[in-house]
Scaffold this motif. Structure first.
Motif, short mmCIF file in Angstrom:
data_model
loop_
_atom_site.label_atom_id
_atom_site.label_comp_id
_atom_site.label_asym_id
_atom_site.label_seq_id
_atom_site.Cartn_x
_atom_site.Cartn_y
_atom_site.Cartn_z
N LYS A 4 -4.24 -2.80 6.06
CA LYS A 4 -3.38 -2.14 5.08
C LYS A 4 -2.79 -3.16 4.10
CE LYS A 4 0.56 1.01 4.73
NZ LYS A 4 1.55 1.82 5.49
N ILE A 8 -7.33 -1.42 0.71
CA ILE A 8 -7.11 -0.75 1.99
C ILE A 8 -5.70 -0.15 2.00
CG2 ILE A 8 -7.25 -0.95 4.49
CD1 ILE A 8 -9.82 -1.76 2.88
N LEU A 9 -5.63 1.17 2.07
CA LEU A 9 -4.34 1.87 2.07
C LEU A 9 -3.84 2.15 3.47
CD1 LEU A 9 -5.07 4.37 -0.84
CD2 LEU A 9 -4.00 2.11 -0.97
N ASP A 10 -4.73 2.19 4.43
CA ASP A 10 -4.35 2.39 5.83
C ASP A 10 -5.58 2.12 6.70
OD1 ASP A 10 -2.67 2.92 7.95
OD2 ASP A 10 -2.63 5.11 7.65
N THR A 64 -8.09 -0.10 9.42
CA THR A 64 -8.71 -1.43 9.40
C THR A 64 -10.22 -1.32 9.29
OG1 THR A 64 -8.84 -1.48 11.82
CG2 THR A 64 -6.89 -2.51 10.82
N ALA A 90 0.81 -1.22 0.00
CA ALA A 90 0.00 0.00 0.00
C ALA A 90 0.84 1.27 0.00
CB ALA A 90 -0.94 -0.01 1.20
N ASP A 91 2.10 1.16 0.38
CA ASP A 91 2.95 2.35 0.41
C ASP A 91 3.36 2.80 -0.99
OD1 ASP A 91 2.95 2.64 3.19
OD2 ASP A 91 4.60 1.21 3.43
N LYS A 121 -8.48 4.23 5.24
CA LYS A 121 -8.22 4.91 3.98
C LYS A 121 -8.31 3.86 2.89
CE LYS A 121 -4.74 7.75 1.60
NZ LYS A 121 -3.38 8.37 1.73
#
Length: 203
Positions: free
Chosen positions: A141, A118-120, A122, A63-64, A164
């Motif tokens: 994430k 999901i980028l960040d 839960t 996701a980063d 996010k």
């Protein structure tokens, strides 16, 4: 007909069952806070094989680097996800937060796939199995989840009240939920034809 390279097809394949870290379990029927895990006692895990049989697909991505990820790009290209948007859901970042979260938790179907990356943070996606039991899928994430058109489901955040997500869609996005019962809805009928058995009882 679209042409894809062997590498694009390989990258777009869902995560092998043996490599998945996705966690899911059958839910209790408690009326306690929806953001809690709601595990049965003792816990009854739901296997990734069982989720796949219901049409639920998953990937674990980095996701980063979502803005420049060859794997995500391959998934989008092969599956035709031309539209994306990033959304933060929390009390201070989403106007009308309480009402929207309540709406997300109403049992419903969509007439298209639901795709969430999901980028960040839960959250939990709950899906119905073919015996009408709730399965809770924990999303964290890096998890990319696809729910098939016509599956009964709902969503809630975890107790940290923050997530996010990237929403993806084929073409112009349509987010309309169709709340249960939807037994005569064509998308529901197509879902049962593809993945299940006829005669799942309406609510």
């Amino acid at each position: 007909m679209a042409n894809f390279t062997p590498e694009e097809l390989r990258l777009a394949e869902p995560q092998p069952i043996g490599e998945s870290t996705l966690e899911a379990w059958y839910m209790d029927d408690s009326d306690a806070d929806q953001r809690l895990p709601h595990r049965l006692e003792p816990n009854q895990p739901c296997s990734l094989q069982a989720l796949r049989a219901l049409g639920v697909l998953s990937w674990k991505l980095d996701a980063d680097k979502y803005e420049n990820d060859p794997k995500l790009e391959a998934i989008r290209k092969v599956r035709g996800y031309s539209y994306t948007e990033v959304l933060e859901i929390s009390p201070d970042r989403l106007p009308g937060y309480a009402e929207k979260v309540k709406m997300f938790y109403e049992e419903h179907i969509h007439t298209d796939e639901e795709i969430r990356y999901i980028l960040d943070g839960t959250g939990y996606f709950d899906v119905r199995d073919l015996d009408d039991r709730w399965i809770r899928i924990k999303c964290a994430k890096g998890d990319l989840l696809i729910l098939p058109e016509g599956i009964y489901h709902r969503f809630t955040l975890g107790t940290d009240d923050y997530i996010k997500v990237m929403r993806l869609f084929v073409g112009v996005p349509v987010w309309t939920p169709h709340n249960r019962p939807q037994e005569e809805n064509l998308s529901r009928l197509n879902y049962l034809k593809a993945f299940g058995k006829q005669g799942v009882a309406a609510a």
